[in-house]
Design a protein around this motif. Structure first.
Motif, PDB file in Angstrom:
ATOM      1  N   UNK A   1      83.147  29.293  28.679  1.00  0.00           N
ATOM      2  CA  UNK A   1      82.976  30.585  29.344  1.00  0.00           C
ATOM      3  C   UNK A   1      83.273  30.466  30.833  1.00  0.00           C
ATOM      4  N   UNK A   2      82.748  29.427  31.460  1.00  0.00           N
ATOM      5  CA  UNK A   2      82.993  29.216  32.894  1.00  0.00           C
ATOM      6  C   UNK A   2      84.472  28.970  33.169  1.00  0.00           C
ATOM      7  N   UNK A   3      85.123  28.193  32.325  1.00  0.00           N
ATOM      8  CA  UNK A   3      86.546  27.906  32.520  1.00  0.00           C
ATOM      9  C   UNK A   3      87.378  29.181  32.420  1.00  0.00           C
ATOM     10  N   UNK A   4      87.056  30.050  31.478  1.00  0.00           N
ATOM     11  CA  UNK A   4      87.772  31.323  31.361  1.00  0.00           C
ATOM     12  C   UNK A   4      87.555  32.181  32.609  1.00  0.00           C
ATOM     13  N   UNK A   5      86.345  32.209  33.113  1.00  0.00           N
ATOM     14  CA  UNK A   5      86.060  32.986  34.323  1.00  0.00           C
ATOM     15  C   UNK A   5      86.828  32.427  35.520  1.00  0.00           C
ATOM     16  N   UNK A   6      86.870  31.115  35.638  1.00  0.00           N
ATOM     17  CA  UNK A   6      87.604  30.474  36.735  1.00  0.00           C
ATOM     18  C   UNK A   6      89.100  30.789  36.625  1.00  0.00           C
ATOM     19  N   UNK A   7      89.651  30.705  35.421  1.00  0.00           N
ATOM     20  CA  UNK A   7      91.071  31.023  35.221  1.00  0.00           C
ATOM     21  C   UNK A   7      91.363  32.467  35.611  1.00  0.00           C
ATOM     22  N   UNK A   8      90.482  33.380  35.253  1.00  0.00           N
ATOM     23  CA  UNK A   8      90.661  34.787  35.613  1.00  0.00           C
ATOM     24  C   UNK A   8      90.695  34.965  37.129  1.00  0.00           C
ATOM     25  N   UNK A   9      89.790  34.315  37.820  1.00  0.00           N
ATOM     26  CA  UNK A   9      89.742  34.422  39.282  1.00  0.00           C
ATOM     27  C   UNK A   9      91.004  33.835  39.905  1.00  0.00           C
ATOM     28  N   UNK A  10      91.441  32.675  39.425  1.00  0.00           N
ATOM     29  CA  UNK A  10      92.656  32.044  39.957  1.00  0.00           C
ATOM     30  C   UNK A  10      93.860  32.937  39.703  1.00  0.00           C
ATOM     31  N   UNK A  11      94.012  33.439  38.476  1.00  0.00           N
ATOM     32  CA  UNK A  11      95.149  34.299  38.170  1.00  0.00           C
ATOM     33  C   UNK A  11      95.128  35.578  38.998  1.00  0.00           C
ATOM     34  N   UNK A  12      93.974  36.154  39.173  1.00  0.00           N
ATOM     35  CA  UNK A  12      93.868  37.373  39.957  1.00  0.00           C
ATOM     36  C   UNK A  12      94.298  37.126  41.409  1.00  0.00           C
ATOM     37  N   UNK A  13      93.941  35.957  41.945  1.00  0.00           N
ATOM     38  CA  UNK A  13      94.304  35.644  43.326  1.00  0.00           C
ATOM     39  C   UNK A  13      95.763  35.226  43.480  1.00  0.00           C
ATOM     40  N   UNK A  14      96.305  34.567  42.470  1.00  0.00           N
ATOM     41  CA  UNK A  14      97.704  34.128  42.556  1.00  0.00           C
ATOM     42  C   UNK A  14      98.690  35.225  42.201  1.00  0.00           C
ATOM     43  N   UNK A  15      98.307  36.083  41.263  1.00  0.00           N
ATOM     44  CA  UNK A  15      99.249  37.075  40.733  1.00  0.00           C
ATOM     45  C   UNK A  15      98.678  38.482  40.862  1.00  0.00           C
ATOM     46  N   UNK A  16      98.325  38.849  42.071  1.00  0.00           N
ATOM     47  CA  UNK A  16      97.756  40.182  42.313  1.00  0.00           C
ATOM     48  C   UNK A  16      98.733  41.257  41.860  1.00  0.00           C
ATOM     49  N   UNK A  17      98.199  42.268  41.217  1.00  0.00           N
ATOM     50  CA  UNK A  17      99.047  43.369  40.742  1.00  0.00           C
ATOM     51  C   UNK A  17      99.145  44.435  41.797  1.00  0.00           C
TER      52      UNK A  17
END
Length: 67
Positions: A51-67
């Motif tokens: 669960x924590x890893x998925x949350x971390x991935x979401x945060x990283x993706x959101x910061x790297x690939x802002x829409x």
């Protein structure tokens, strides 16, 4: 533990995932960030880590690939 020590020697930021087993005490001084799941039950610890890893991935993706 050997990898954490080697990373520390060369200045790499370290992140550790563990439970409450004795290994957590060994990892704590070697990690810049440590997620110690409050359990010694391996399946529960793994679920918390997933669960924590998925949350971390979401945060990283959101910061790297802002829409």
């Amino acid at each position: 533990i050997a990898a954490l020590r080697a990373a520390r020697e060369v200045g790499v930021v370290t992140v550790g995932f563990t439970g409450t087993a004795p290994g957590a005490a060994v990892m704590r001084p070697l990690c810049d960030h440590l997620l110690a799941a409050p359990s010694d039950d391996t399946p529960l610890i793994q679920q918390i880590h997933i669960t924590a890893a998925h949350a971390i991935c979401e945060i990283v993706e959101r910061n790297l690939f802002k829409k």
